[in-house]
Design a protein around this motif. Structure first.
Motif, PDB file in Angstrom:
ATOM      1  N   SER A 112       0.840  -1.199   0.000  1.00  0.00           N
ATOM      2  CA  SER A 112       0.000   0.000   0.000  1.00  0.00           C
ATOM      3  C   SER A 112       0.876   1.250   0.000  1.00  0.00           C
ATOM      4  O   SER A 112       2.093   1.169   0.225  1.00  0.00           O
ATOM      5  N   LYS A 114       0.969   3.546   2.222  1.00  0.00           N
ATOM      6  CA  LYS A 114       1.532   3.736   3.564  1.00  0.00           C
ATOM      7  C   LYS A 114       2.815   2.919   3.736  1.00  0.00           C
ATOM      8  O   LYS A 114       3.830   3.425   4.203  1.00  0.00           O
ATOM      9  N   ARG A 115       2.772   1.657   3.361  1.00  0.00           N
ATOM     10  CA  ARG A 115       3.953   0.797   3.509  1.00  0.00           C
ATOM     11  C   ARG A 115       5.059   1.222   2.547  1.00  0.00           C
ATOM     12  O   ARG A 115       6.230   1.150   2.887  1.00  0.00           O
ATOM     13  N   GLN A 118       6.953   3.814   4.244  1.00  0.00           N
ATOM     14  CA  GLN A 118       7.887   3.244   5.226  1.00  0.00           C
ATOM     15  C   GLN A 118       9.131   2.711   4.534  1.00  0.00           C
ATOM     16  O   GLN A 118      10.250   2.901   5.012  1.00  0.00           O
TER      17      GLN A 118
END
Length: 127
Positions: A112, A114-115, A118
């Protein structure tokens, strides 16, 4: 307590990093990305002034972590919850350095936004 838990239950236990034992299929990679979405994290771990890319997943059930280890290698160890009178044993799978960067880039397509963020931060700040 099992022999495995005796060897790996302390915070400073020496951990051996296993190599991957299977060649992942596309379905395996999609499963691994989904597992990391729910249970894992990507970051850069500071060690002695340097930052190393790291992929980590926590789970009470050790089987998914064994699958991650078979797909990507890494270390698995057990830990006991840090609450008074806690009896639950959890497990952690972890890879760092070049192996973690490989996991991050291999799973990139399935992650995603978000990941992916990261992963970007881990790769920018880690060796």
């Amino acid at each position: 307590m099992s022999n495995y838990m005796q060897r790996h239950s302390t915070k400073f236990a020496k951990r051996q990093c296993a190599s991957a034992s299977v060649s992942p299929t596309t379905a395996d990679l999609a499963w691994a990305a989904g597992f990391m979405e729910g249970e894992g994290t990507f970051d850069a771990n500071p060690v002695k002034g340097r930052r190393y890319a790291r992929a980590t997943a926590y789970q009470n059930n050790i089987e998914p972590l064994r699958k991650m280890q078979a797909l990507f290698g890494g270390s698995i160890w057990g830990f006991k919850a840090r609450r008074p009178l806690a009896t639950a044993i959890g497990h952690t799978w972890q890879v760092h350095g070049a192996r973690a960067r490989g996991v991050m880039l291999t799973l990139w397509t399935f992650l995603s936004a978000k990941r992916r963020g990261q992963v970007r931060m881990a790769l920018e700040g880690g060796y």
